[in-house]
Write a protein that holds these residues in place. Sequence first.
Motif, PDB file in Angstrom:
ATOM      1  N   SER A   1       0.831  -1.198   0.000  1.00 20.94           N
ATOM      2  CA  SER A   1       0.000   0.000   0.000  1.00 20.94           C
ATOM      3  C   SER A   1       0.871   1.256   0.000  1.00 20.94           C
ATOM      4  CB  SER A   1      -0.920  -0.009   1.215  1.00 20.94           C
ATOM      5  OG  SER A   1      -1.672   1.169   1.275  1.00 20.94           O
ATOM      6  N   ASP A   2       1.887   1.281   0.846  1.00 27.31           N
ATOM      7  CA  ASP A   2       2.795   2.424   0.901  1.00 27.31           C
ATOM      8  C   ASP A   2       3.555   2.584  -0.409  1.00 27.31           C
ATOM      9  OD1 ASP A   2       1.944   2.929   3.457  1.00 27.31           O
ATOM     10  OD2 ASP A   2       3.732   2.118   4.442  1.00 27.31           O
TER      11      ASP A   2
ATOM     12  N   LYS B   1       2.478   1.682  -3.397  1.00 29.63           N
ATOM     13  CA  LYS B   1       1.531   2.178  -4.394  1.00 29.63           C
ATOM     14  C   LYS B   1       1.302   3.674  -4.205  1.00 29.63           C
ATOM     15  CE  LYS B   1      -3.077   1.532  -6.240  1.00 29.63           C
ATOM     16  NZ  LYS B   1      -4.370   0.881  -6.121  1.00 29.63           N
ATOM     17  N   LYS B   2       1.150   4.115  -2.951  1.00 24.74           N
ATOM     18  CA  LYS B   2       0.954   5.537  -2.684  1.00 24.74           C
ATOM     19  C   LYS B   2       2.176   6.342  -3.114  1.00 24.74           C
ATOM     20  CE  LYS B   2      -2.201   5.006   1.194  1.00 24.74           C
ATOM     21  NZ  LYS B   2      -2.347   5.090   2.665  1.00 24.74           N
TER      22      LYS B   2
ATOM     23  N   THR C   1       2.193   6.585  -6.873  1.00 25.66           N
ATOM     24  CA  THR C   1       1.173   7.526  -7.323  1.00 25.66           C
ATOM     25  C   THR C   1       1.638   8.959  -7.104  1.00 25.66           C
ATOM     26  OG1 THR C   1      -0.605   5.946  -6.868  1.00 25.66           O
ATOM     27  CG2 THR C   1      -1.221   8.270  -6.987  1.00 25.66           C
ATOM     28  N   ARG C   2       2.196   9.234  -5.942  1.00 25.15           N
ATOM     29  CA  ARG C   2       2.701  10.592  -5.656  1.00 25.15           C
ATOM     30  C   ARG C   2       3.817  10.975  -6.624  1.00 25.15           C
ATOM     31  NH1 ARG C   2      -0.031  14.263  -3.627  1.00 25.15           N
ATOM     32  NH2 ARG C   2       1.714  15.307  -2.703  1.00 25.15           N
TER      33      ARG C   2
ATOM     34  N   GLU D   1       2.238  11.774  -9.935  1.00 31.25           N
ATOM     35  CA  GLU D   1       1.552  13.066  -9.864  1.00 31.25           C
ATOM     36  C   GLU D   1       2.553  14.220  -9.868  1.00 31.25           C
ATOM     37  OE1 GLU D   1      -1.293  13.195  -6.686  1.00 31.25           O
ATOM     38  OE2 GLU D   1      -2.641  11.796  -7.689  1.00 31.25           O
TER      39      GLU D   1
ATOM     40  N   SER E   1      -5.032  11.137  -9.274  1.00 32.35           N
ATOM     41  CA  SER E   1      -6.057  10.226  -8.746  1.00 32.35           C
ATOM     42  C   SER E   1      -7.343  10.955  -8.390  1.00 32.35           C
ATOM     43  CB  SER E   1      -5.512   9.475  -7.525  1.00 32.35           C
ATOM     44  OG  SER E   1      -5.080  10.385  -6.539  1.00 32.35           O
TER      45      SER E   1
ATOM     46  N   GLY F   1      -1.060  18.428  -0.383  1.00 27.55           N
ATOM     47  CA  GLY F   1      -2.033  17.546   0.251  1.00 27.55           C
ATOM     48  C   GLY F   1      -3.221  18.295   0.820  1.00 27.55           C
TER      49      GLY F   1
END
Length: 195
Positions: free
Chosen positions: A45-46, A48-49, A52-53, A56, A110, A164
């Motif tokens: 999960s970390d 993937k985040k 994604t960041r 982006e 996202s 954020g």
Amino acid sequence: MDWLIAAAQQTSTSTSPVWLAPLLGGVGALLGGSLTSTVAWRVLSDTKKARTRAEEKVATETITAALLEVRQTYRKGEVGTGPAPDEFEHWPDYLLSKLGAAEVAVMAFSSEDLRKRLTSSLDLLLWGAHDSQLLYETRLGSSRVVAYAAHHDALACLGANLRGEPLPDAAERWTNADHQMRWQDEQVRRAEEGE
């Protein structure tokens, strides 16, 4: 293997039941497996985040560079009046050559709300800022005013995303231009469909 069979055949001098050791072993295996699965899920999960960041951030850099390049075009003169620069026949073609990569980069985000705002700002730069009907109906007067509102909104949204934070409220000029452009697009769509 023989030692295991011999150990199982010996009589136990312990007061604990024979089934307790396998039960505790099973519980330990279950807890260990659960903990391992949880840690593995958390790491994925970390990861993937973080990916994604990173995507982006690259998209933000691409869009920002394109916006800054087009801002220079708007600073030099009224976009949409006179001939298009270089070898382009029409202004939208020229602007699309500058903003095409930015339009594609929008897909990396996202947040659906962010994608919509950025797409609207880019559409204003490509089509709306030099549309005489939009300028007349919104009373914004010049392509520079619309372009400034689109640039400002896009950069504010990108900055909020990097930090954020929630997306900022859109300025009234941006909102008026965006609504007018959407209304005009809907009228064209209806005319093409014969409504």
